[in-house]
Design a protein around this motif. Sequence first.
Motif, PDB file in Angstrom:
ATOM      1  N   MET A   1       0.703  -1.416   0.089  1.00 47.69           N
ATOM      2  CA  MET A   1       0.174   0.468  -0.444  1.00 47.69           C
ATOM      3  C   MET A   1       0.979   0.871   0.236  1.00 47.69           C
ATOM      4  SD  MET A   1      -2.082   2.533   0.717  1.00 47.69           S
ATOM      5  CE  MET A   1      -1.099   2.926   2.486  1.00 47.69           C
ATOM      6  N   SER A   2       0.319   2.440  -1.110  1.00 50.20           N
ATOM      7  CA  SER A   2       1.208   3.492  -0.792  1.00 50.20           C
ATOM      8  C   SER A   2       0.480   4.451  -0.997  1.00 50.20           C
ATOM      9  CB  SER A   2       2.256   3.200  -1.885  1.00 50.20           C
ATOM     10  OG  SER A   2       1.037   3.520  -3.413  1.00 50.20           O
ATOM     11  N   LEU A   3       0.518   5.268  -1.091  1.00 49.45           N
ATOM     12  CA  LEU A   3       0.087   6.697  -1.798  1.00 49.45           C
ATOM     13  C   LEU A   3       0.102   7.082  -2.202  1.00 49.45           C
ATOM     14  CD1 LEU A   3       0.497   8.438   2.339  1.00 49.45           C
ATOM     15  CD2 LEU A   3      -1.906   7.548   1.698  1.00 49.45           C
ATOM     16  N   GLU A   4       0.129   7.069  -3.465  1.00 46.12           N
ATOM     17  CA  GLU A   4       0.799   7.628  -4.496  1.00 46.12           C
ATOM     18  C   GLU A   4      -0.691   7.626  -5.388  1.00 46.12           C
ATOM     19  OE1 GLU A   4       3.172   4.729  -6.493  1.00 46.12           O
ATOM     20  OE2 GLU A   4       4.769   4.990  -5.486  1.00 46.12           O
ATOM     21  N   ARG A   5      -0.696   8.496  -5.977  1.00 49.00           N
ATOM     22  CA  ARG A   5      -2.236   8.607  -6.391  1.00 49.00           C
ATOM     23  C   ARG A   5      -2.824   7.725  -6.788  1.00 49.00           C
ATOM     24  NH1 ARG A   5      -5.603  13.164  -6.179  1.00 49.00           N
ATOM     25  NH2 ARG A   5      -4.283  14.065  -4.577  1.00 49.00           N
ATOM     26  N   LYS A   6      -3.723   7.016  -7.714  1.00 45.00           N
ATOM     27  CA  LYS A   6      -3.855   6.446  -8.288  1.00 45.00           C
ATOM     28  C   LYS A   6      -4.501   6.813 -10.005  1.00 45.00           C
ATOM     29  CE  LYS A   6      -3.878   3.440  -5.425  1.00 45.00           C
ATOM     30  NZ  LYS A   6      -3.744   3.841  -4.112  1.00 45.00           N
ATOM     31  N   ASP A   7      -4.404   6.683 -11.345  1.00 48.72           N
ATOM     32  CA  ASP A   7      -4.931   6.514 -12.139  1.00 48.72           C
ATOM     33  C   ASP A   7      -5.954   7.595 -11.757  1.00 48.72           C
ATOM     34  OD1 ASP A   7      -2.514   5.902 -13.064  1.00 48.72           O
ATOM     35  OD2 ASP A   7      -3.214   4.044 -13.791  1.00 48.72           O
ATOM     36  N   GLU A   8      -6.197   8.841 -13.068  1.00 51.73           N
ATOM     37  CA  GLU A   8      -7.768   9.066 -13.005  1.00 51.73           C
ATOM     38  C   GLU A   8      -8.578   8.285 -13.580  1.00 51.73           C
ATOM     39  OE1 GLU A   8      -8.618  12.205 -12.240  1.00 51.73           O
ATOM     40  OE2 GLU A   8      -6.334  12.630 -11.265  1.00 51.73           O
ATOM     41  N   HIS A   9      -9.831   8.130 -12.510  1.00 48.83           N
ATOM     42  CA  HIS A   9     -10.777   6.957 -12.789  1.00 48.83           C
ATOM     43  C   HIS A   9     -11.739   7.607 -13.195  1.00 48.83           C
ATOM     44  CE1 HIS A   9     -13.242   3.014 -12.935  1.00 48.83           C
ATOM     45  NE2 HIS A   9     -14.183   3.844 -12.095  1.00 48.83           N
ATOM     46  N   ASP A  10     -12.723   7.471 -14.206  1.00 51.57           N
ATOM     47  CA  ASP A  10     -14.157   8.194 -14.595  1.00 51.57           C
ATOM     48  C   ASP A  10     -15.464   8.405 -14.133  1.00 51.57           C
ATOM     49  OD1 ASP A  10     -16.234   9.028 -15.519  1.00 51.57           O
ATOM     50  OD2 ASP A  10     -15.683   9.194 -17.784  1.00 51.57           O
ATOM     51  N   HIS A  11     -15.421   8.652 -12.797  1.00 51.59           N
ATOM     52  CA  HIS A  11     -16.214   8.030 -11.374  1.00 51.59           C
ATOM     53  C   HIS A  11     -17.991   8.336 -11.721  1.00 51.59           C
ATOM     54  CE1 HIS A  11     -12.526   9.161  -8.962  1.00 51.59           C
ATOM     55  NE2 HIS A  11     -13.544   7.406  -8.953  1.00 51.59           N
ATOM     56  N   GLY A  12     -18.148   9.746 -12.507  1.00 54.54           N
ATOM     57  CA  GLY A  12     -19.526   9.824 -12.769  1.00 54.54           C
ATOM     58  C   GLY A  12     -20.107   8.701 -14.165  1.00 54.54           C
ATOM     59  N   ALA A  13     -19.205   8.060 -14.978  1.00 51.64           N
ATOM     60  CA  ALA A  13     -19.916   6.966 -15.804  1.00 51.64           C
ATOM     61  C   ALA A  13     -20.087   5.371 -14.753  1.00 51.64           C
ATOM     62  CB  ALA A  13     -18.957   6.502 -16.542  1.00 51.64           C
ATOM     63  N   TRP A  14     -19.337   5.430 -13.753  1.00 50.44           N
ATOM     64  CA  TRP A  14     -19.213   4.477 -13.052  1.00 50.44           C
ATOM     65  C   TRP A  14     -20.877   4.851 -12.215  1.00 50.44           C
ATOM     66  CZ3 TRP A  14     -19.428   3.180  -7.780  1.00 50.44           C
ATOM     67  CH2 TRP A  14     -19.337   2.193  -7.499  1.00 50.44           C
ATOM     68  N   LEU A  15     -20.810   5.789 -12.131  1.00 50.33           N
ATOM     69  CA  LEU A  15     -21.876   5.533 -11.133  1.00 50.33           C
ATOM     70  C   LEU A  15     -23.404   5.553 -11.806  1.00 50.33           C
ATOM     71  CD1 LEU A  15     -21.286   8.636  -8.393  1.00 50.33           C
ATOM     72  CD2 LEU A  15     -21.466   6.654  -8.041  1.00 50.33           C
ATOM     73  N   ALA A  16     -22.992   5.809 -13.447  1.00 50.71           N
ATOM     74  CA  ALA A  16     -24.322   6.185 -14.391  1.00 50.71           C
ATOM     75  C   ALA A  16     -24.639   4.426 -14.623  1.00 50.71           C
ATOM     76  CB  ALA A  16     -23.776   6.615 -15.193  1.00 50.71           C
ATOM     77  N   GLU A  17     -23.683   3.858 -14.739  1.00 50.21           N
ATOM     78  CA  GLU A  17     -23.584   2.738 -14.892  1.00 50.21           C
ATOM     79  C   GLU A  17     -24.927   1.759 -13.844  1.00 50.21           C
ATOM     80  OE1 GLU A  17     -20.277   0.712 -15.875  1.00 50.21           O
ATOM     81  OE2 GLU A  17     -19.926   1.813 -17.580  1.00 50.21           O
ATOM     82  N   ARG A  18     -24.678   1.961 -12.937  1.00 57.58           N
ATOM     83  CA  ARG A  18     -25.286   1.822 -11.340  1.00 57.58           C
ATOM     84  C   ARG A  18     -26.768   1.345 -11.263  1.00 57.58           C
ATOM     85  NH1 ARG A  18     -20.373   0.694 -12.148  1.00 57.58           N
ATOM     86  NH2 ARG A  18     -19.842  -1.188 -10.999  1.00 57.58           N
ATOM     87  N   ASP A  19     -27.538   1.062 -10.884  1.00 53.35           N
ATOM     88  CA  ASP A  19     -28.967   1.712 -10.410  1.00 53.35           C
ATOM     89  C   ASP A  19     -28.736   1.896  -9.200  1.00 53.35           C
ATOM     90  OD1 ASP A  19     -31.415   1.804 -10.494  1.00 53.35           O
ATOM     91  OD2 ASP A  19     -32.105  -0.723 -10.693  1.00 53.35           O
ATOM     92  N   LEU A  20     -28.751   2.973  -8.665  1.00 56.30           N
ATOM     93  CA  LEU A  20     -28.701   2.993  -7.577  1.00 56.30           C
ATOM     94  C   LEU A  20     -30.228   3.874  -7.254  1.00 56.30           C
ATOM     95  CD1 LEU A  20     -25.128   4.348  -7.031  1.00 56.30           C
ATOM     96  CD2 LEU A  20     -25.437   2.149  -6.918  1.00 56.30           C
ATOM     97  N   SER A  21     -29.903   3.787  -5.509  1.00 53.28           N
ATOM     98  CA  SER A  21     -31.356   5.298  -4.910  1.00 53.28           C
ATOM     99  C   SER A  21     -30.658   6.208  -5.091  1.00 53.28           C
ATOM    100  CB  SER A  21     -31.658   4.653  -3.495  1.00 53.28           C
ATOM    101  OG  SER A  21     -30.107   4.337  -2.885  1.00 53.28           O
TER     102      SER A  21
END
Length: 264
Positions: A1-21
């Motif tokens: 585990m490190s505190l290196e910044r992870k690659d950018e991720h498209d969180h908006g698209a990830w949320l849109a794919e899911r059926d969430l309340s």
Amino acid sequence: MSLERKDEHDHGAWLAERDLSLIEKTYLMSLIWLDKRFRLVDYLELLEDMYYKINLQMPKSHTEQYNLDNKFWYWYPLYALGSFSVVAYIVAAISGALLGFYYAPSTAGETPEAYQTIVAIMKDLNFGFMLRSIHRWSAQVMTAAVFLHMLRVYFTGAYKEPREVNWLIGIILLSLTMVFGYTGYLLPWNQLAFWAGQIGVEMALVVPFVGEWTAQLLFGGFSLGQPTLQRMYILHVFVLPFVVTALIALHIGIVWMQGIAEPH
């Protein structure tokens, strides 16, 4: 585990794919917003990693060594006695805060105003007698529980390696509990409080080299008066609660990491 910044991720698209309340989506968006700015997940992972590394260094408990049923140790909170003192401290803090709305730390008048407010709380205020009794009894229960807790720790060898630091913190908490009780004892400013204060001044004065300085600092002089009551009130209400609460949190945090010691 490190505190290196992870690659950018498209969180908006990830949320849109899911059926969430709406609640789930709001919660995740809030978490993502905070994590982008404060890297919460990275730091939580770091804390978790540190926690398990620390625990790996702890000796095995008796239940682990002898494969005892863990349910056998469910009585530990009663055995440890520390939980009693914490509950009593919380009750004393809440009832003390409520009493503070009516108490005046003043020695003015032929009958000191501090004493008059105590009498008014007990006689004129609805449930005032009960409120003061709860505060007094919870303080006494806390003192007794802390003493018994320390005796249990000593006689079961729970102060030994690797728990020496927490043992020292416990000794400091025991001392501060006594100071808590003494400063609270003086606040009614009646005859008992006055002579207890006088004993405190005499005890401070016999301390070699720094006795007079100690009496001046703690009691505002060599005789009792408004400065004495003011100092006891400030210590009891504005200093000790914050110091003791911080030390209790640290004490419990260390117990949580090390586990409750079993008899040696």
